[in-house]
Design a protein around this motif. Sequence first.
Motif, PDB file in Angstrom:
ATOM      1  N   GLN A 104     -22.071  40.955  13.832  1.00  0.00           N
ATOM      2  CA  GLN A 104     -21.589  42.287  13.831  1.00  0.00           C
ATOM      3  C   GLN A 104     -20.810  41.998  12.292  1.00  0.00           C
ATOM      4  N   ILE A 105     -20.244  41.075  11.411  1.00  0.00           N
ATOM      5  CA  ILE A 105     -19.983  41.266  10.084  1.00  0.00           C
ATOM      6  C   ILE A 105     -20.973  41.206   9.269  1.00  0.00           C
ATOM      7  N   ILE A 106     -22.167  40.279   9.776  1.00  0.00           N
ATOM      8  CA  ILE A 106     -23.051  41.175   8.460  1.00  0.00           C
ATOM      9  C   ILE A 106     -23.468  42.296   8.621  1.00  0.00           C
ATOM     10  N   VAL A 107     -24.017  43.070   9.869  1.00  0.00           N
ATOM     11  CA  VAL A 107     -24.254  44.523   9.417  1.00  0.00           C
ATOM     12  C   VAL A 107     -22.647  45.418   8.902  1.00  0.00           C
ATOM     13  N   LEU A 108     -21.837  45.549   9.026  1.00  0.00           N
ATOM     14  CA  LEU A 108     -20.850  45.669   8.568  1.00  0.00           C
ATOM     15  C   LEU A 108     -20.869  45.742   6.504  1.00  0.00           C
ATOM     16  N   ALA A 109     -20.907  44.758   6.458  1.00  0.00           N
ATOM     17  CA  ALA A 109     -21.265  44.459   5.303  1.00  0.00           C
ATOM     18  C   ALA A 109     -21.223  45.662   4.047  1.00  0.00           C
ATOM     19  N   PRO A 110     -22.320  45.797   4.321  1.00  0.00           N
ATOM     20  CA  PRO A 110     -23.683  46.805   3.575  1.00  0.00           C
ATOM     21  C   PRO A 110     -22.413  47.878   3.317  1.00  0.00           C
ATOM     22  N   MET A 111     -21.590  48.267   4.441  1.00  0.00           N
ATOM     23  CA  MET A 111     -20.476  49.589   3.865  1.00  0.00           C
ATOM     24  C   MET A 111     -19.318  49.329   4.077  1.00  0.00           C
ATOM     25  N   ALA A 112     -18.445  48.663   4.526  1.00  0.00           N
ATOM     26  CA  ALA A 112     -17.466  47.441   4.009  1.00  0.00           C
ATOM     27  C   ALA A 112     -17.305  46.274   3.427  1.00  0.00           C
ATOM     28  N   PRO A 113     -17.952  45.822   2.203  1.00  0.00           N
ATOM     29  CA  PRO A 113     -18.023  44.714   1.394  1.00  0.00           C
ATOM     30  C   PRO A 113     -16.744  43.878   1.516  1.00  0.00           C
ATOM     31  N   HIS A 114     -15.783  43.758   0.536  1.00  0.00           N
ATOM     32  CA  HIS A 114     -14.405  43.266   1.263  1.00  0.00           C
ATOM     33  C   HIS A 114     -13.946  43.194   2.509  1.00  0.00           C
ATOM     34  N   PHE A 115     -13.878  43.935   3.056  1.00  0.00           N
ATOM     35  CA  PHE A 115     -13.304  43.757   4.269  1.00  0.00           C
ATOM     36  C   PHE A 115     -14.443  42.685   5.288  1.00  0.00           C
ATOM     37  N   ALA A 116     -15.739  43.020   5.172  1.00  0.00           N
ATOM     38  CA  ALA A 116     -16.478  42.093   6.027  1.00  0.00           C
ATOM     39  C   ALA A 116     -16.550  40.846   5.368  1.00  0.00           C
ATOM     40  N   SER A 117     -16.305  40.929   4.365  1.00  0.00           N
ATOM     41  CA  SER A 117     -15.806  39.391   3.062  1.00  0.00           C
ATOM     42  C   SER A 117     -14.068  38.486   3.231  1.00  0.00           C
ATOM     43  N   GLU A 118     -13.799  39.863   4.571  1.00  0.00           N
ATOM     44  CA  GLU A 118     -12.610  38.710   4.580  1.00  0.00           C
ATOM     45  C   GLU A 118     -12.216  38.262   6.088  1.00  0.00           C
ATOM     46  N   LEU A 119     -13.553  39.546   7.189  1.00  0.00           N
ATOM     47  CA  LEU A 119     -13.642  38.857   8.327  1.00  0.00           C
ATOM     48  C   LEU A 119     -14.516  37.560   8.362  1.00  0.00           C
ATOM     49  N   TRP A 120     -16.113  37.388   7.257  1.00  0.00           N
ATOM     50  CA  TRP A 120     -16.467  36.333   7.528  1.00  0.00           C
ATOM     51  C   TRP A 120     -15.848  34.998   7.243  1.00  0.00           C
ATOM     52  N   SER A 121     -15.175  35.437   5.659  1.00  0.00           N
ATOM     53  CA  SER A 121     -13.968  33.972   6.050  1.00  0.00           C
ATOM     54  C   SER A 121     -13.354  33.716   7.252  1.00  0.00           C
ATOM     55  N   GLY A 122     -12.908  34.425   8.229  1.00  0.00           N
ATOM     56  CA  GLY A 122     -12.222  33.446   9.684  1.00  0.00           C
ATOM     57  C   GLY A 122     -12.860  33.550  10.104  1.00  0.00           C
ATOM     58  N   GLN A 172     -26.037  36.733   3.273  1.00  0.00           N
ATOM     59  CA  GLN A 172     -26.749  36.134   4.096  1.00  0.00           C
ATOM     60  C   GLN A 172     -27.940  37.075   4.392  1.00  0.00           C
ATOM     61  N   ARG A 173     -28.742  36.251   5.572  1.00  0.00           N
ATOM     62  CA  ARG A 173     -30.405  37.154   5.870  1.00  0.00           C
ATOM     63  C   ARG A 173     -29.783  38.451   7.410  1.00  0.00           C
ATOM     64  N   TRP A 174     -30.396  39.729   6.751  1.00  0.00           N
ATOM     65  CA  TRP A 174     -29.892  40.664   7.518  1.00  0.00           C
ATOM     66  C   TRP A 174     -30.776  40.224   8.998  1.00  0.00           C
ATOM     67  N   PRO A 175     -29.411  39.888  10.092  1.00  0.00           N
ATOM     68  CA  PRO A 175     -30.179  39.831  11.349  1.00  0.00           C
ATOM     69  C   PRO A 175     -30.975  39.984  12.125  1.00  0.00           C
ATOM     70  N   THR A 176     -31.989  39.610  12.173  1.00  0.00           N
ATOM     71  CA  THR A 176     -33.207  39.956  13.561  1.00  0.00           C
ATOM     72  C   THR A 176     -33.358  40.118  14.693  1.00  0.00           C
ATOM     73  N   ILE A 177     -34.449  40.637  15.417  1.00  0.00           N
ATOM     74  CA  ILE A 177     -34.288  40.870  16.955  1.00  0.00           C
ATOM     75  C   ILE A 177     -34.908  39.221  17.125  1.00  0.00           C
ATOM     76  N   ASP A 178     -34.134  38.943  18.364  1.00  0.00           N
ATOM     77  CA  ASP A 178     -34.718  37.218  18.810  1.00  0.00           C
ATOM     78  C   ASP A 178     -36.416  38.291  19.564  1.00  0.00           C
ATOM     79  N   SER A 179     -37.375  36.604  19.114  1.00  0.00           N
ATOM     80  CA  SER A 179     -39.128  37.352  19.473  1.00  0.00           C
ATOM     81  C   SER A 179     -38.692  37.514  21.436  1.00  0.00           C
TER      82      SER A 179
END
Length: 849
Positions: free
Chosen positions: A719-737, A760-767
Amino acid sequence: MIYQSRIFTKLSKIPRKLNHRHISGLNLWNEELTSEIKHKVEDHWKDKLSFRKYDENYPGDKYYVLSMFPYPSGQLHMGHVRVYTISDSIARFQRMNGKNVFHPIGWDAFGLPAENAAIERQILPDKWTQTNIKQMKTQLERLGCSFEWDRELATCDPSYYKWTQNLFLKLYDAGLVYQKKAMVNWDPVDKTVLADEQVDENGCSWRSGAKVQKKPLKQWFIRTTKFAKALLEGLNDPLLLDWRDVTKLQKHWIGECDGVNFDFKILGGDDFLTLWTPYPEFIDSVKFVAINSDHILGRGVEGTKKLPVELLHPLTGEKIPVFVTNELEFLPLTDSFVGIPGVCPKSAEFADSVKISYEKTAILSDTERLSRQNQICRQAEALKVGGYWSSAKLKDWLISRQRFWGTPIPIVHCNKCGAQPIRDLVALPTKGELSDWVNCECPQCKQKAKRETDTMDTFVDSSWYFLRYLDPTNSAEIFDKNKISKGMPVDLYIGGKEHAVLHLYYARFIGHFLHSEGLLPEREPFKRLLVQGMVMGRSYRVKGTGRYVTETQIKVVDKKKNKAVVTDTGEQVVMAWEKMSKSKQNGVDPGDMFKEYGSDTTRLLILADVAPTSHRHWNSNTFPGILNWQKRLWLTIRDFIKHRTNPPPAIPDDEFKAHDDYMFDSRNYYIKGVTFNYCGSQQHSVAVSKQQGLTNSIRRAPPAVFANSLQFERALAGQIIVLAPMAPHFASELWSGFVSARGRLNQSDEIHWDRSVLEQRWPTIDSNYNLDLVCKVNGDEKCVVKIAKSEFETLSQEGAAEIALKQKEVKEELSDKTVLYTRYIKHPDYDGVLNITTSMGWREKETNL
């Protein structure tokens, strides 16, 4: 609680070596998420949003994402916020997917607005422009855009326009630049010439809005028509993706290339006429040329009249008479007609009326006609008098502009040698030295001469800037071919639809020209387009007078019918959605948005609700959805830290496993959708809604799942990773938590604990996650088969057909039909569709057609 304790024991052994410089946040999780907190978050992270810059030697695939560079007006508007938020989100997304991303920025800095503003303020245009660039750069940095500022350029910088002049000279040397007298479009307000493309359908200037006047002037042109057929055919190039309506607009602008241009010299002077004919194989049989009263040679002539002007036939050397007439039916948007009465009934009728003798021309077979056309065109090209296919309506690019603040045309006019090119930089004169600048020495004979005082249209500057970005400091040549071959074409070009004809046409022309010169690897410079809609504001216009008033000055009477009145006077007001502008008093200052909500919230607001290709109606009623979502994410991290620090009582294993499985499915389902909508469909508003769906799934989990579930952690990380490109500052703070409550996640290469969220690497779909194989018969969906991703990746058309034919619903549908063929399409969102076409379906299709 064996199931939960096993996960806890396995994950608690992870070492905790962290790079706090990258991931340490403010740790304000007990605070409510207010605008003040958002500002603190952005201040903390603004200098820590590192990203990998473009590297020509990087082993991964390159991805060139380009947003149309702005004119430095001094202030960003919401249209700027939209386009640069889109480009930055895509750039960050592609970096996280391992691409070698190139995301540059610069300034389209020449032009009349700067010149007019400088005159009003009694300062130099350069000073005004540089001040504006500084202000807008600060705002773009506040927006959090990951531009490669070390490659920044401005078209008004001599280190840039030196090479614009070099490009002009390349065109000049190739015979694609010429000067001639023509009837031009004169803007009486801006006091400059406009190209046909810069005059709207009402005959008004694209910039000032003034009614355009026709005026004869000697002007510089670039012969874009020589590439007309190639530019038209290039629109069918399989390289081009998602051009949609732009392809139609470009094709309409160019027109059908069903005739050939030839240059006829005007006897007694140095001017010529470029004339189009659909009968190039019979160009030897021209008996007259007709023009209408709009033509430069036909001004003020009424009725039908032979002019005291003759043309020199470019191939036969014969003298060709010229008639002014409005009796002939000219093709739309044309003012000339090549008379070949031997093959054209319309020409024959006119020739008879003015007593011109002619002979009937023999009919040619298709083979003979094609052979003759090729022969004529080769002959004309060899003599440099045309011979190229174009449309009747397409005109060459008029680039002369009668203003100071533009790229100087590198030409000297000498009484002895004529127009002579200047190979060195022709810099703009400084204040007070214009007369000394104009008077110069001829580079050929060294006698006194005068510089060309016209400057180039700013569309010339913007026709190649995307190439200079790849090699901005090169002082020896316009660019290094090797660097261009590695970086081009542009993978995604983002900009407004208002540039879908003019700018894209000129940039495509330059691409085709430079490719013909061996300087570009591809003809087409732009692979994929994202044409974003305008940001619209609610406007309030007084009925009758047209005067615009602000929202604070009106009282709404009937919102559904868009009726309102001026509060003080009772005048009726028309409410409408219009493009934001100061004159309409419906603009929103991005600075105010940053101040009230923060830049990340502004980014999310501009991306949400509507697709980027649609117009965005800016309405604060839509804001609560984004604001509440951010608060839910903030609370989620607070709860995650709380339950990880002080684990709550466990729940039964079967209940825990059900939640764990639900998190597995939610993570895969929503990340699949988010990934597809980030770049596959380019529906960023849907990507936002998919992320909100994932948040809702995560929030449903009980405290024990927060505390102990592996799949919960994976879903929250995703959730945090896919948010990061759109809201990089906010996602960075969420990630720190998120990282502060680490220790429960299997430390595979899925998560890099010592790196920031943007690394981070973009999350992929599980095999082992099941994807959909949609089975259709004659276009109608019959069933959906779930197949594990690991099997789906290698599924062939034969394999998909074999699976489909085993399904009950498909069997029943095919019981009395014969299968003609099957077609399997693997979609970029990981799903696939198999369509079976039957004999009955084929007959039904034929009947419907």
